[in-house]
Design a protein around this motif. Structure first.
Motif, PDB file in Angstrom:
ATOM      1  N   LEU A 197       0.863  -1.176   0.000  1.00 32.62           N
ATOM      2  CA  LEU A 197       0.000   0.000   0.000  1.00 32.62           C
ATOM      3  C   LEU A 197       0.900   1.227   0.000  1.00 32.62           C
ATOM      4  CD1 LEU A 197      -2.523  -1.120   2.775  1.00 32.62           C
ATOM      5  CD2 LEU A 197      -2.645  -1.552   0.302  1.00 32.62           C
ATOM      6  N   VAL A 198       0.740   2.074  -0.986  1.00 34.80           N
ATOM      7  CA  VAL A 198       1.533   3.296  -1.103  1.00 34.80           C
ATOM      8  C   VAL A 198       0.628   4.452  -0.713  1.00 34.80           C
ATOM      9  CG1 VAL A 198       2.918   4.734  -2.631  1.00 34.80           C
ATOM     10  CG2 VAL A 198       2.918   2.227  -2.915  1.00 34.80           C
ATOM     11  N   ILE A 199       0.908   5.010   0.456  1.00 39.32           N
ATOM     12  CA  ILE A 199       0.028   6.009   1.055  1.00 39.32           C
ATOM     13  C   ILE A 199       0.717   7.370   1.089  1.00 39.32           C
ATOM     14  CG2 ILE A 199      -1.291   6.610   3.124  1.00 39.32           C
ATOM     15  CD1 ILE A 199      -1.272   3.574   3.817  1.00 39.32           C
ATOM     16  N   PRO A 200       0.145   8.368   0.417  1.00 42.05           N
ATOM     17  CA  PRO A 200       0.717   9.710   0.465  1.00 42.05           C
ATOM     18  C   PRO A 200       0.587  10.311   1.872  1.00 42.05           C
ATOM     19  CG  PRO A 200      -0.836   9.499  -1.352  1.00 42.05           C
ATOM     20  CD  PRO A 200      -1.005   8.295  -0.485  1.00 42.05           C
ATOM     21  N   VAL A 201       1.560  11.094   2.243  1.00 43.99           N
ATOM     22  CA  VAL A 201       1.557  11.766   3.549  1.00 43.99           C
ATOM     23  C   VAL A 201       0.278  12.569   3.739  1.00 43.99           C
ATOM     24  CG1 VAL A 201       2.719  13.565   4.895  1.00 43.99           C
ATOM     25  CG2 VAL A 201       4.061  11.806   3.745  1.00 43.99           C
ATOM     26  N   SER A 202      -0.253  13.116   2.658  1.00 43.84           N
ATOM     27  CA  SER A 202      -1.471  13.931   2.747  1.00 43.84           C
ATOM     28  C   SER A 202      -2.677  13.137   3.224  1.00 43.84           C
ATOM     29  CB  SER A 202      -1.779  14.571   1.393  1.00 43.84           C
ATOM     30  OG  SER A 202      -1.988  13.562   0.407  1.00 43.84           O
ATOM     31  N   ARG A 203      -2.608  11.817   3.197  1.00 39.33           N
ATOM     32  CA  ARG A 203      -3.721  10.977   3.634  1.00 39.33           C
ATOM     33  C   ARG A 203      -3.590  10.563   5.094  1.00 39.33           C
ATOM     34  NH1 ARG A 203      -6.515   8.571  -0.820  1.00 39.33           N
ATOM     35  NH2 ARG A 203      -8.027   7.945   0.754  1.00 39.33           N
ATOM     36  N   LEU A 204      -2.575  11.118   5.797  1.00 38.41           N
ATOM     37  CA  LEU A 204      -2.340  10.785   7.202  1.00 38.41           C
ATOM     38  C   LEU A 204      -2.574  12.005   8.087  1.00 38.41           C
ATOM     39  CD1 LEU A 204       0.975   8.801   6.661  1.00 38.41           C
ATOM     40  CD2 LEU A 204      -1.312   7.841   7.040  1.00 38.41           C
ATOM     41  N   ALA A 205      -3.334  11.795   9.147  1.00 33.46           N
ATOM     42  CA  ALA A 205      -3.560  12.871  10.113  1.00 33.46           C
ATOM     43  C   ALA A 205      -2.241  13.224  10.801  1.00 33.46           C
ATOM     44  CB  ALA A 205      -4.586  12.425  11.157  1.00 33.46           C
ATOM     45  N   PRO A 206      -2.091  14.468  11.245  1.00 30.20           N
ATOM     46  CA  PRO A 206      -0.862  14.860  11.948  1.00 30.20           C
ATOM     47  C   PRO A 206      -0.549  13.961  13.153  1.00 30.20           C
ATOM     48  CG  PRO A 206      -2.181  16.796  11.444  1.00 30.20           C
ATOM     49  CD  PRO A 206      -3.014  15.595  11.073  1.00 30.20           C
ATOM     50  N   GLU A 207      -1.585  13.406  13.771  1.00 31.18           N
ATOM     51  CA  GLU A 207      -1.381  12.522  14.933  1.00 31.18           C
ATOM     52  C   GLU A 207      -0.604  11.264  14.575  1.00 31.18           C
ATOM     53  OE1 GLU A 207      -4.420  15.366  15.596  1.00 31.18           O
ATOM     54  OE2 GLU A 207      -4.395  13.803  14.057  1.00 31.18           O
ATOM     55  N   PHE A 208      -0.646  10.878  13.314  1.00 26.40           N
ATOM     56  CA  PHE A 208       0.109   9.707  12.871  1.00 26.40           C
ATOM     57  C   PHE A 208       1.588   9.887  13.186  1.00 26.40           C
ATOM     58  CE2 PHE A 208       2.513   7.250   9.785  1.00 26.40           C
ATOM     59  CZ  PHE A 208       1.857   6.030   9.761  1.00 26.40           C
ATOM     60  N   PHE A 209       2.073  11.105  13.077  1.00 25.92           N
ATOM     61  CA  PHE A 209       3.496  11.393  13.251  1.00 25.92           C
ATOM     62  C   PHE A 209       3.870  11.725  14.694  1.00 25.92           C
ATOM     63  CE2 PHE A 209       2.389  12.162   8.848  1.00 25.92           C
ATOM     64  CZ  PHE A 209       3.289  11.315   8.231  1.00 25.92           C
ATOM     65  N   LYS A 210       2.912  11.668  15.597  1.00 26.06           N
ATOM     66  CA  LYS A 210       3.178  11.818  17.031  1.00 26.06           C
ATOM     67  C   LYS A 210       3.108  10.417  17.627  1.00 26.06           C
ATOM     68  CE  LYS A 210       1.097  16.357  17.063  1.00 26.06           C
ATOM     69  NZ  LYS A 210      -0.146  17.068  17.273  1.00 26.06           N
ATOM     70  N   LEU A 211       4.263   9.812  17.824  1.00 21.59           N
ATOM     71  CA  LEU A 211       4.297   8.409  18.236  1.00 21.59           C
ATOM     72  C   LEU A 211       3.551   8.151  19.535  1.00 21.59           C
ATOM     73  CD1 LEU A 211       7.906   7.337  17.240  1.00 21.59           C
ATOM     74  CD2 LEU A 211       5.777   7.095  15.958  1.00 21.59           C
ATOM     75  N   SER A 212       3.464   9.152  20.374  1.00 26.67           N
ATOM     76  CA  SER A 212       2.781   8.966  21.661  1.00 26.67           C
ATOM     77  C   SER A 212       1.289   8.682  21.498  1.00 26.67           C
ATOM     78  CB  SER A 212       2.978  10.198  22.554  1.00 26.67           C
ATOM     79  OG  SER A 212       2.419  11.352  21.943  1.00 26.67           O
ATOM     80  N   THR A 213       0.708   9.018  20.341  1.00 26.26           N
ATOM     81  CA  THR A 213      -0.711   8.733  20.125  1.00 26.26           C
ATOM     82  C   THR A 213      -0.950   7.252  19.837  1.00 26.26           C
ATOM     83  OG1 THR A 213      -0.687   9.082  17.723  1.00 26.26           O
ATOM     84  CG2 THR A 213      -1.080  11.035  19.126  1.00 26.26           C
ATOM     85  N   GLY A 214       0.071   6.566  19.371  1.00 28.89           N
ATOM     86  CA  GLY A 214      -0.066   5.150  19.038  1.00 28.89           C
ATOM     87  C   GLY A 214      -0.696   4.898  17.681  1.00 28.89           C
ATOM     88  N   LEU A 215      -1.079   5.951  16.973  1.00 33.17           N
ATOM     89  CA  LEU A 215      -1.768   5.779  15.692  1.00 33.17           C
ATOM     90  C   LEU A 215      -0.875   5.105  14.651  1.00 33.17           C
ATOM     91  CD1 LEU A 215      -4.270   6.180  13.948  1.00 33.17           C
ATOM     92  CD2 LEU A 215      -3.450   8.498  13.439  1.00 33.17           C
ATOM     93  N   ALA A 216       0.351   5.570  14.508  1.00 32.57           N
ATOM     94  CA  ALA A 216       1.252   4.978  13.505  1.00 32.57           C
ATOM     95  C   ALA A 216       1.463   3.496  13.791  1.00 32.57           C
ATOM     96  CB  ALA A 216       2.590   5.715  13.479  1.00 32.57           C
ATOM     97  N   GLY A 217       1.734   3.167  15.034  1.00 29.67           N
ATOM     98  CA  GLY A 217       1.964   1.769  15.390  1.00 29.67           C
ATOM     99  C   GLY A 217       0.756   0.898  15.109  1.00 29.67           C
TER     100      GLY A 217
END
Length: 105
Positions: free
Chosen positions: A34-54
């Motif tokens: 799956l090739v996902i553009p950064v524009s399709r990710l909420a800013p919380e994805f890049f805050k590891l403490s939210t757990g969203l990316a994981g």
């Protein structure tokens, strides 16, 4: 197997359940990545403490999809050493890759 490249415009992944539509589209396309553009990710994805990316990336790998996040994430990595480390380790392993452009895939 082919990549499924998502359009930069469209619904974003703001919680872990949002990735289900991407996974379903991947199955329908017979894709293995799956090739996902950064524009399709909420800013919380890049805050590891939210757990969203994981949670999102784990769900993708659980369903046997490799993932490429495509786009400039410097605004996020410049602020976060742990995120820089996560990106580095992910790229080293290869199942999840963060790249600046499609040409890097």
């Amino acid at each position: 197997m082919p990549d499924l490249v998502f359009d930069p415009d469209g619904p974003i992944i703001a919680r872990d359940g949002d990735v289900n539509d991407f996974i379903s589209a991947g199955w329908d396309a017979g894709a293995d990545r799956l090739v996902i553009p950064v524009s399709r990710l909420a800013p919380e994805f890049f805050k590891l403490s939210t757990g969203l990316a994981g949670a999102v990336l784990q769900k993708c790998t659980n369903y046997n999809f490799r993932v490429a996040i495509v786009g400039d994430i410097a605004v996020h990595t410049d602020k976060s050493g742990p995120l820089r480390d996560f990106v580095y380790e992910s790229n080293k392993r290869g199942d999840v890759r963060f790249v600046a452009s499609m040409g890097e895939l």
